[in-house]
Scaffold this motif. Sequence first.
Motif, mmCIF file in Angstrom:
data_model
loop_
_atom_site.group_PDB
_atom_site.id
_atom_site.type_symbol
_atom_site.label_atom_id
_atom_site.label_comp_id
_atom_site.label_asym_id
_atom_site.label_seq_id
_atom_site.Cartn_x
_atom_site.Cartn_y
_atom_site.Cartn_z
ATOM 1 N N ASP A 172 4.373 12.293 -2.291
ATOM 2 C CA ASP A 172 5.712 11.821 -1.935
ATOM 3 C C ASP A 172 6.291 10.990 -3.071
ATOM 4 O O ASP A 172 5.560 10.341 -3.832
ATOM 5 C CB ASP A 172 5.672 10.941 -0.678
ATOM 6 C CG ASP A 172 5.494 11.748 0.594
ATOM 7 O OD1 ASP A 172 6.154 12.797 0.725
ATOM 8 O OD2 ASP A 172 4.688 11.333 1.448
ATOM 9 N N LYS A 205 4.451 1.237 6.208
ATOM 10 C CA LYS A 205 4.322 1.508 7.644
ATOM 11 C C LYS A 205 4.755 2.930 7.990
ATOM 12 O O LYS A 205 4.286 3.515 8.974
ATOM 13 C CB LYS A 205 5.162 0.507 8.438
ATOM 14 C CG LYS A 205 4.606 -0.909 8.404
ATOM 15 C CD LYS A 205 5.544 -1.886 9.097
ATOM 16 C CE LYS A 205 5.017 -3.311 8.994
ATOM 17 N NZ LYS A 205 5.961 -4.308 9.569
ATOM 18 N N LYS A 206 5.639 3.476 7.180
ATOM 19 C CA LYS A 206 6.194 4.799 7.480
ATOM 20 C C LYS A 206 5.218 5.936 7.188
ATOM 21 O O LYS A 206 5.242 6.971 7.862
ATOM 22 C CB LYS A 206 7.484 4.990 6.672
ATOM 23 C CG LYS A 206 8.221 6.293 6.961
ATOM 24 C CD LYS A 206 9.536 6.339 6.208
ATOM 25 C CE LYS A 206 9.333 6.496 4.718
ATOM 26 N NZ LYS A 206 10.620 6.697 3.992
ATOM 27 N N VAL A 207 4.368 5.765 6.156
ATOM 28 C CA VAL A 207 3.497 6.871 5.771
ATOM 29 C C VAL A 207 2.411 7.094 6.829
ATOM 30 O O VAL A 207 1.909 6.149 7.434
ATOM 31 C CB VAL A 207 2.847 6.640 4.384
ATOM 32 C CG1 VAL A 207 3.894 6.537 3.317
ATOM 33 C CG2 VAL A 207 1.955 5.408 4.389
ATOM 34 N N SER A 208 2.053 8.367 7.025
ATOM 35 C CA SER A 208 1.092 8.716 8.070
ATOM 36 C C SER A 208 -0.299 8.977 7.515
ATOM 37 O O SER A 208 -1.220 9.271 8.269
ATOM 38 C CB SER A 208 1.580 9.967 8.813
ATOM 39 O OG SER A 208 1.765 11.045 7.908
ATOM 40 N N SER A 240 -0.173 -4.700 3.459
ATOM 41 C CA SER A 240 -0.800 -3.374 3.456
ATOM 42 C C SER A 240 -2.241 -3.345 3.935
ATOM 43 O O SER A 240 -2.715 -2.325 4.428
ATOM 44 C CB SER A 240 -0.757 -2.803 2.027
ATOM 45 O OG SER A 240 -1.553 -3.604 1.148
ATOM 46 N N TYR A 295 14.515 3.595 -3.410
ATOM 47 C CA TYR A 295 15.355 2.684 -2.638
ATOM 48 C C TYR A 295 16.175 1.847 -3.614
ATOM 49 O O TYR A 295 15.626 1.215 -4.515
ATOM 50 C CB TYR A 295 14.506 1.752 -1.759
ATOM 51 C CG TYR A 295 13.771 2.458 -0.643
ATOM 52 C CD1 TYR A 295 14.275 2.445 0.659
ATOM 53 C CD2 TYR A 295 12.587 3.132 -0.878
ATOM 54 C CE1 TYR A 295 13.612 3.097 1.695
ATOM 55 C CE2 TYR A 295 11.913 3.794 0.153
ATOM 56 C CZ TYR A 295 12.438 3.768 1.426
ATOM 57 O OH TYR A 295 11.779 4.419 2.438
ATOM 58 N N SER A 334 8.192 -1.567 4.805
ATOM 59 C CA SER A 334 8.743 -0.461 5.594
ATOM 60 C C SER A 334 8.191 0.870 5.133
ATOM 61 O O SER A 334 7.868 1.746 5.946
ATOM 62 C CB SER A 334 10.268 -0.452 5.494
ATOM 63 O OG SER A 334 10.819 -1.614 6.065
ATOM 64 N N PHE A 335 8.067 1.048 3.803
ATOM 65 C CA PHE A 335 7.518 2.309 3.295
ATOM 66 C C PHE A 335 6.064 2.464 3.707
ATOM 67 O O PHE A 335 5.651 3.548 4.150
ATOM 68 C CB PHE A 335 7.637 2.373 1.775
ATOM 69 C CG PHE A 335 7.038 3.633 1.197
ATOM 70 C CD1 PHE A 335 7.779 4.796 1.137
ATOM 71 C CD2 PHE A 335 5.718 3.659 0.750
ATOM 72 C CE1 PHE A 335 7.228 5.969 0.638
ATOM 73 C CE2 PHE A 335 5.158 4.816 0.253
ATOM 74 C CZ PHE A 335 5.911 5.973 0.190
#
Length: 333
Positions: free
Chosen positions: A61, A85-88, A131, A65, A82-83
Amino acid sequence: SSIFNNLTENRIICKTGTEKGSIGRNSAVYSFNPDIYILGITIYMDSIVFRTEDMKKKVKDRFVYDIKTDEKYEDILSIIGSFIKKVSYKIISIGIAIPGVYDDETAAITFSANVINLRGKDLKKDVEEISGVSVVIEKDVYAGAYAVKSELYDISVLISVKGGIGCGYIYNGDIVKGHSSMAGEIGHASINEDGPVCRCGSKGCLETYCSDHALISSLKAKNMDEVIETALRKDQVYIAEIKKACRPLASAINNIIKFYDPKNIVINCRWINDITCVRDYLLSLINDKANLKVMYKEYIYEEGSVHIITERLFNDINNNVLIGGMNNEGCVI
């Protein structure tokens, strides 16, 4: 070895089979875990770029921003959080390239002319708390030097001209940082005490004359795309102004050659690389160009922010590479 134990315990590499040895027992075959990733973060004066790569250096990815030069530190942390937390997928470590000076001993950003609210902050600790993984912070041009280090000789210099100007000096495979990680801050070397005021507060800094932002400002252009496109249409006003910027830059490069006596010099700059007449003019001003290379890697800092993590993972405390050998596929032990 201790590094091998660390890699297996953290499931960075996994046993995937055996291979018949030439003498004695079979050898175990280990490969990179395909389900783990490294996150590289590059903070520019106008954006934060996130880049995730697997252990085979395949990019998964990339997100950008936009930020302001005076973006609040809390907002920068919020964007990073935010980034993450967003990644799976699983991130095992984070490398951050910053536009400033990071002191390893105090774990503080001691200088940043381009993102002023980073100054004095312990970004490493704050991002580790967000993180839950280890974080390595490096000056952007040092990270860029890591990105091209494998292509260079032992005594080499990377000069990167982007929003600012920086220099990374490689000696015996290591980045030379100096006493307080200020080595290579050529963009903030004053060349005219009566010159324009720089973002760092000094007058006449090199980057006020020949950085991307200096050219965009002097030509009153919208962005670097417009600068290059207009020059390529042979607009003589633009070409003359860009050549004018080459002169102080060439002087700085000639001084670097005298100071460091490098085997190799790499200039990473979009407008020098793309505009042939400008590149030829700059080279004509440099005294020793036998081992000089001009290129432009747009994502050089981002690649470096990931590379500083992989280098630390695969080298032990004495900088000895893991016995058995390691490449993009894995290793045989």
